[in-house]
Design an enzyme around this catalytic site. Sequence first.
Site, PDB file in Angstrom:
ATOM      1  N   ARG A 260     -51.383 -29.457  51.953  1.00 29.76           N
ATOM      2  CA  ARG A 260     -50.510 -28.536  52.703  1.00 29.76           C
ATOM      3  C   ARG A 260     -49.913 -29.307  53.863  1.00 29.76           C
ATOM      4  O   ARG A 260     -50.625 -29.876  54.683  1.00 29.76           O
ATOM      5  CB  ARG A 260     -51.242 -27.267  53.147  1.00 29.76           C
ATOM      6  N   HIS A 264     -52.941 -24.583  58.531  1.00 28.81           N
ATOM      7  CA  HIS A 264     -53.629 -23.676  57.591  1.00 28.81           C
ATOM      8  C   HIS A 264     -52.916 -22.322  57.555  1.00 28.81           C
ATOM      9  O   HIS A 264     -52.541 -21.807  56.508  1.00 28.81           O
ATOM     10  CB  HIS A 264     -55.089 -23.509  58.006  1.00 28.81           C
ATOM     11  N   TYR A 273     -57.348 -31.486  64.117  1.00 33.46           N
ATOM     12  CA  TYR A 273     -58.418 -32.026  63.263  1.00 33.46           C
ATOM     13  C   TYR A 273     -57.949 -32.999  62.178  1.00 33.46           C
ATOM     14  O   TYR A 273     -58.759 -33.536  61.452  1.00 33.46           O
ATOM     15  CB  TYR A 273     -59.209 -30.872  62.616  1.00 33.46           C
TER      16      TYR A 273
HETATM   17  C1  TPP Z   1     -65.175 -14.815  52.089  1.00 34.38           C
HETATM   18  C2  TPP Z   1     -64.411 -15.501  53.171  1.00 34.38           C
HETATM   19  N1  TPP Z   1     -65.012 -16.382  53.976  1.00 34.38           N
HETATM   20  C3  TPP Z   1     -64.320 -17.003  54.953  1.00 34.38           C
HETATM   21  C4  TPP Z   1     -62.999 -16.734  55.139  1.00 34.38           C
HETATM   22  C5  TPP Z   1     -62.213 -17.445  56.247  1.00 34.38           C
HETATM   23  N2  TPP Z   1     -61.286 -18.393  55.603  1.00 34.38           N
HETATM   24  C6  TPP Z   1     -59.985 -18.114  55.437  1.00 34.38           C
HETATM   25  S1  TPP Z   1     -59.168 -19.336  54.656  1.00 34.38           S
HETATM   26  C7  TPP Z   1     -60.551 -20.286  54.565  1.00 34.38           C
HETATM   27  C8  TPP Z   1     -60.512 -21.663  53.956  1.00 34.38           C
HETATM   28  C9  TPP Z   1     -60.155 -21.636  52.525  1.00 34.38           C
HETATM   29  O1  TPP Z   1     -59.944 -22.934  52.073  1.00 34.38           O
HETATM   30  P1  TPP Z   1     -59.430 -23.216  50.626  1.00 34.38           P
HETATM   31  O2  TPP Z   1     -60.168 -22.350  49.657  1.00 34.38           O
HETATM   32  O3  TPP Z   1     -59.475 -24.660  50.396  1.00 34.38           O
HETATM   33  O4  TPP Z   1     -57.918 -22.677  50.623  1.00 34.38           O
HETATM   34  P2  TPP Z   1     -56.658 -23.236  51.435  1.00 34.38           P
HETATM   35  O5  TPP Z   1     -56.513 -22.368  52.647  1.00 34.38           O
HETATM   36  O6  TPP Z   1     -56.900 -24.658  51.758  1.00 34.38           O
HETATM   37  O7  TPP Z   1     -55.486 -23.036  50.539  1.00 34.38           O
HETATM   38  C10 TPP Z   1     -61.637 -19.630  55.138  1.00 34.38           C
HETATM   39  C11 TPP Z   1     -62.990 -20.194  55.225  1.00 34.38           C
HETATM   40  C12 TPP Z   1     -62.391 -15.787  54.286  1.00 34.38           C
HETATM   41  N3  TPP Z   1     -61.085 -15.487  54.371  1.00 34.38           N
HETATM   42  N4  TPP Z   1     -63.115 -15.196  53.305  1.00 34.38           N
END
Ligand code: TPP
Length: 376
Positions: A260, A264, A273
Amino acid sequence: MPHHTVFEAKIEHLQILDEDGKLDKKLAKNTLSNDQVIHLYEQMRICRELDEIAFKLQRSGRMGTYPQNKGQEANAVGSALAMVKGNDWVVPSYRENAALFMHGMPMHYVLQYWMGDERGSKFPEDVNITPLSVPIGTHMLHATGIAWAMKQRKEADRAVITYFGDGATSEGDFHNAMNFASVMQVPTIFYCQNNSWAISLPREQQMNSATVAQKAIAYDMPTIQVDGNDIFAVYKATQDARTRAIEGGGPSFIEGVTYRLADHTTADDARRYRDQAEVDAWVEKDPLIRTRKYMESIDIWNDTKQEELESRAKTIVKEVLDAAISVTTPTSAEFFNDMYADLPRDLQIQRDTMRTTSIGRNPSQIGLKAQAVETH
Ligand SMILES: Cc1ncc(C[n+]2csc(CCOP(=O)(O)OP(=O)(O)O)c2C)c(N)n1
Ligand SMILES: [Mg+2]
């Protein structure tokens, strides 16, 4: 032979269009036509325009938060084209807008959704897409469930694709969905957009496997790692997985290696970071740049077409923006409307009083003790 190997595995990586826009013609055979390449490029460009506008909406206080898709678009468009619109199901996370639009979701819904309007999740009846899933990983179970229903109903020409990030594969729900899909041999395609980060957590701190794709081996699922910024590789892997699914071959896994280029979400500042050098290196691998280079190299694209597309993208997104901001403001009661057919009593009280029932039970929670004592 008491000690012998009972299982061996390897992970293939597929790239067909490289960072410089050079195509491997042999591998590209029976994949995308020139018209399809142009179509996917246009979809990616329009989506990026939408990303920019959404970002501005958030910065100008008109949107809560928004997760930009910038840099990852090839995963969405290449895989969406390999699925059959209106026939298959798409079970999204939140970073594959282009796939949703290609499967019929009106574009302004995505803005409405991130502006906090529940109606942004109520897609037209003929759109086979489940609402965006911000809870990480929970929707993969739905994808397995929908595919299981297809199998039960003997709808043999249908499949489901679900999108999620690398971080989601560290969640229990991911493993539940994968295991069940494999045991029941249902037609689900698990598409992981591995962008190396789960918010600020780098991939190597949340998993200890060299690839994400290898996690599917534990479930005996056909699995592949592709260059996720290469529309040809993404398309081919998804098409192969879909063919397998509708021929009764069960679920498949695809890891799209991508990045990306933005934060985020708009609530994040990735400069805190990650190194700029890492970002710069990935800018070079941008799917839009390499697809354009390829199209120009075979003379199906030029500056005039690019200018025309950019102005078309602006017009389209302007219309989408107008549609999103001109809808009537939702009432606060509306967010009670969509979960239950018959609203439970507790929630009815909450809707009618705009107070949580827990206030009555434990007023100190929100500092209303004095007021609550008076009423007793
Ligand atoms: C069950 C849950 N735990 C924590 C979160 C907080 N959270 C939002 S996005 C994220 C990271 C997700 O990373 P990834 O799966 O790699 O997706 P990306 O955002 O990189 O596309 C987290 C931990 C959430 N939304 N849902
Ligand atoms: Mg990620």
